[in-house]
Enzyme design. Structure first.
Site, PDB file in Angstrom:
ATOM      1  N   SER A  10      31.548  49.209  67.007  1.00 42.90           N
ATOM      2  CA  SER A  10      31.257  50.155  65.928  1.00 42.90           C
ATOM      3  C   SER A  10      29.956  49.752  65.251  1.00 42.90           C
ATOM      4  CB  SER A  10      32.415  50.137  64.925  1.00 42.90           C
ATOM      5  OG  SER A  10      32.652  48.813  64.491  1.00 42.90           O
ATOM      6  N   GLU A  12      27.284  50.270  61.429  1.00 41.38           N
ATOM      7  CA  GLU A  12      27.218  50.573  59.992  1.00 41.38           C
ATOM      8  C   GLU A  12      25.840  51.116  59.616  1.00 41.38           C
ATOM      9  OE1 GLU A  12      28.704  47.502  57.162  1.00 41.38           O
ATOM     10  OE2 GLU A  12      26.689  47.629  56.322  1.00 41.38           O
ATOM     11  N   ASP A 104      30.381  44.401  44.797  1.00 45.02           N
ATOM     12  CA  ASP A 104      29.668  43.485  43.900  1.00 45.02           C
ATOM     13  C   ASP A 104      29.074  44.273  42.755  1.00 45.02           C
ATOM     14  OD1 ASP A 104      29.935  40.962  45.100  1.00 45.02           O
ATOM     15  OD2 ASP A 104      28.525  41.567  46.671  1.00 45.02           O
ATOM     16  N   PHE A 213      18.935  38.215  52.119  1.00 46.51           N
ATOM     17  CA  PHE A 213      20.333  38.672  52.222  1.00 46.51           C
ATOM     18  C   PHE A 213      21.274  37.486  52.344  1.00 46.51           C
ATOM     19  CE2 PHE A 213      19.656  42.985  54.565  1.00 46.51           C
ATOM     20  CZ  PHE A 213      19.296  43.567  53.363  1.00 46.51           C
ATOM     21  N   HIS A 263      30.943  44.730  65.376  1.00 49.06           N
ATOM     22  CA  HIS A 263      30.528  45.771  64.419  1.00 49.06           C
ATOM     23  C   HIS A 263      29.074  45.465  64.054  1.00 49.06           C
ATOM     24  CE1 HIS A 263      31.039  48.703  61.136  1.00 49.06           C
ATOM     25  NE2 HIS A 263      30.384  47.855  60.368  1.00 49.06           N
TER      26      HIS A 263
HETATM   27  P1  FAD Z   1      37.844  40.361  47.831  1.00 51.17           P
HETATM   28  O1  FAD Z   1      38.602  40.309  49.083  1.00 51.17           O
HETATM   29  O2  FAD Z   1      38.503  40.930  46.612  1.00 51.17           O
HETATM   30  O3  FAD Z   1      37.353  38.866  47.519  1.00 51.17           O
HETATM   31  C1  FAD Z   1      36.356  38.604  46.540  1.00 51.17           C
HETATM   32  C2  FAD Z   1      36.464  37.164  46.043  1.00 51.17           C
HETATM   33  O4  FAD Z   1      37.616  37.040  45.215  1.00 51.17           O
HETATM   34  C3  FAD Z   1      36.644  36.113  47.136  1.00 51.17           C
HETATM   35  O5  FAD Z   1      35.995  34.935  46.712  1.00 51.17           O
HETATM   36  C4  FAD Z   1      38.150  35.900  47.207  1.00 51.17           C
HETATM   37  O6  FAD Z   1      38.506  34.601  47.660  1.00 51.17           O
HETATM   38  C5  FAD Z   1      38.559  36.109  45.744  1.00 51.17           C
HETATM   39  N1  FAD Z   1      39.855  36.769  45.627  1.00 51.17           N
HETATM   40  C6  FAD Z   1      40.329  37.805  46.373  1.00 51.17           C
HETATM   41  N2  FAD Z   1      41.548  38.209  45.977  1.00 51.17           N
HETATM   42  C7  FAD Z   1      41.860  37.407  44.924  1.00 51.17           C
HETATM   43  C8  FAD Z   1      42.980  37.343  44.068  1.00 51.17           C
HETATM   44  N3  FAD Z   1      44.013  38.186  44.225  1.00 51.17           N
HETATM   45  N4  FAD Z   1      42.980  36.402  43.094  1.00 51.17           N
HETATM   46  C9  FAD Z   1      41.920  35.550  42.939  1.00 51.17           C
HETATM   47  N5  FAD Z   1      40.824  35.578  43.729  1.00 51.17           N
HETATM   48  C10 FAD Z   1      40.786  36.495  44.693  1.00 51.17           C
HETATM   49  N6  FAD Z   1      29.530  45.489  49.136  1.00 51.17           N
HETATM   50  C11 FAD Z   1      29.253  46.676  48.544  1.00 51.17           C
HETATM   51  O7  FAD Z   1      28.992  46.700  47.331  1.00 51.17           O
HETATM   52  N7  FAD Z   1      29.240  47.849  49.269  1.00 51.17           N
HETATM   53  C12 FAD Z   1      29.550  47.882  50.593  1.00 51.17           C
HETATM   54  O8  FAD Z   1      29.549  48.958  51.209  1.00 51.17           O
HETATM   55  C13 FAD Z   1      29.888  46.652  51.236  1.00 51.17           C
HETATM   56  N8  FAD Z   1      30.252  46.623  52.527  1.00 51.17           N
HETATM   57  C14 FAD Z   1      30.668  45.436  53.104  1.00 51.17           C
HETATM   58  C15 FAD Z   1      31.146  45.443  54.421  1.00 51.17           C
HETATM   59  C16 FAD Z   1      31.574  44.265  55.024  1.00 51.17           C
HETATM   60  C17 FAD Z   1      32.111  44.309  56.440  1.00 51.17           C
HETATM   61  C18 FAD Z   1      31.501  43.036  54.304  1.00 51.17           C
HETATM   62  C19 FAD Z   1      31.921  41.749  54.959  1.00 51.17           C
HETATM   63  C20 FAD Z   1      31.037  43.014  52.993  1.00 51.17           C
HETATM   64  C21 FAD Z   1      30.632  44.211  52.375  1.00 51.17           C
HETATM   65  N9  FAD Z   1      30.195  44.251  51.055  1.00 51.17           N
HETATM   66  C22 FAD Z   1      29.863  45.456  50.462  1.00 51.17           C
HETATM   67  C23 FAD Z   1      30.111  43.026  50.267  1.00 51.17           C
HETATM   68  C24 FAD Z   1      31.410  42.778  49.466  1.00 51.17           C
HETATM   69  O9  FAD Z   1      31.658  43.851  48.590  1.00 51.17           O
HETATM   70  C25 FAD Z   1      31.214  41.504  48.684  1.00 51.17           C
HETATM   71  O10 FAD Z   1      31.211  40.395  49.550  1.00 51.17           O
HETATM   72  C26 FAD Z   1      32.191  41.285  47.535  1.00 51.17           C
HETATM   73  O11 FAD Z   1      31.706  40.191  46.736  1.00 51.17           O
HETATM   74  C27 FAD Z   1      33.610  40.937  47.957  1.00 51.17           C
HETATM   75  O12 FAD Z   1      34.275  42.029  48.457  1.00 51.17           O
HETATM   76  P2  FAD Z   1      35.705  41.805  49.180  1.00 51.17           P
HETATM   77  O13 FAD Z   1      36.243  43.130  49.463  1.00 51.17           O
HETATM   78  O14 FAD Z   1      35.569  40.843  50.281  1.00 51.17           O
HETATM   79  O15 FAD Z   1      36.484  41.128  47.951  1.00 51.17           O
END
Ligand code: FAD
Length: 284
Positions: A10, A12, A104, A213, A263
């Site tokens: 896939s 992006e 973020d 990045f 991906h």
């Molecule tokens: P989470 O899984 O919520 O984790 C974030 C942090 O919090 C981690 O350090 C984790 O250990 C901690 N954490 C998680 N759950 C808990 C909990 N319940 N209690 C305490 N701590 C916790 N960013 C964008 O803004 N837009 C995008 O379109 C985008 N696309 C992405 C696509 C991919 C494939 C990837 C890998 C990243 C992408 N990002 C994007 C970046 C991403 O949003 C950031 O890395 C963000 O800081 C974390 O998102 P996450 O969903 O991994 O967060």
């Protein structure tokens, strides 16, 4: 070694913000949709800048490209009502896959005081509550660990929370060290996590941009790669040639080791992805 694995390939895109950007995105979509990827995902600006752009780009892919489209959706600056509307809109468009993220915020914003849903596991749970099994949900995984994680173990446990909340598969942050990926997979298996975890692949075409990045997202560019890229200076051709060599070899190692697909972070450029795809004879 792994011929029986059903692999998913896939890519992006990100929504364009300028006229020139529109042209690059259109050209990339034209060239890359021919490869018939399993789906094309579109990023989402958690700070608000490209949220409408995500919907418009997804709509264009669904209507024009003949491939599945997967919007990224983030909870960090989005309340439940807005999320519900987004989910409805995507359902009406025929979308069946989402990439669910925390996202973020621009620096200076605290998490707790600004959010109804604070972490991606809460977003996955919310999507499942609202829409049942309609969407295939992808989440993010970090073989080199998320930069804000309190420890490697805590990050793994937090990844598992997303899977337990109902994620179907994961896409990793990019990395250039395959051992980090294979160790991560091993740890996940020990925790009973069995969903496919597809490596995210970032082609190397522009060293300065990649270094910026990588500093931000916690992906390591190994020293030997960094040093070689630095030594090419502004010689774009040499950077691309070396970058292609490195990334092709990485993809081969990952697939040989059993990765359930790849991906590609296309950065809205077709050439590097197309070359890797065709060289490795991939099919969505
Ligand atoms: P989470 O899984 O919520 O984790 C974030 C942090 O919090 C981690 O350090 C984790 O250990 C901690 N954490 C998680 N759950 C808990 C909990 N319940 N209690 C305490 N701590 C916790 N960013 C964008 O803004 N837009 C995008 O379109 C985008 N696309 C992405 C696509 C991919 C494939 C990837 C890998 C990243 C992408 N990002 C994007 C970046 C991403 O949003 C950031 O890395 C963000 O800081 C974390 O998102 P996450 O969903 O991994 O967060």
């Amino acid at each position: 070694m792994t011929q029986e694995i059903k692999r998913t390939f896939s890519l992006e895109y990100f929504p364009a913000r300028t006229e020139k950007g529109e042209q690059s995105l259109a050209a990339a979509r034209r060239e890359l949709s021919i490869l018939k990827p399993a789906f094309a995902s579109v990023t989402f600006g958690a700070g608000g800048s490209t949220q409408e752009g995500t919907y418009q780009t997804i709509e264009a892919i669904v209507q024009d490209d003949g491939i599945d489209a997967a919007p990224h959706i983030s909870c960090i600056s989005t309340d439940r009502d807005t999320l519900k509307t987004m989910l409805d809109d995507y359902r009406k468009l025929g979308v069946t896959r989402l990439v669910a993220l925390r996202g973020d915020l621009p620096s200076g914003y605290g998490i707790a005081e600004h959010n109804e849903l604070r972490y991606a596991n809460e977003l996955v749970q919310f999507i499942r509550q609202q829409t049942g099994d309609h969407f295939t949900i992808e989440v993010a995984a970090y073989p080199e660990f998320h930069p804000q994680a309190s420890s490697a173990r805590a990050d793994l446990e937090n990844f598992k929370r997303k899977v337990d909340a109902g994620a179907d598969s994961a896409i990793t942050q990019y990395f250039y060290n395959p051992d980090a990926y294979f160790r991560f997979i091993n740890d996940c298996q020990h925790m009973g996590v069995t969903i496919p975890i597809v490596p995210g692949i970032m082609p190397i075409t522009n060293y300065k941009q990649l270094a910026r990045f990588s500093d931000g997202c916690g992906s390591e560019i190994p020293r030997w790669i960094r040093k070689r890229l630095e030594s090419y200076g502004d010689d774009i051709e040499s950077i691309r040639k070396f970058g292609l060599d490195v990334v092709l070899h990485l993809c081969e190692q990952l697939l040989d080791g059993g990765a359930p697909g790849l991906h590609f972070y296309s950065m809205n450029r077709s050439e590097p992805v197309k070359t890797i795809w065709n060289t490795l004879k991939l099919s969505g």
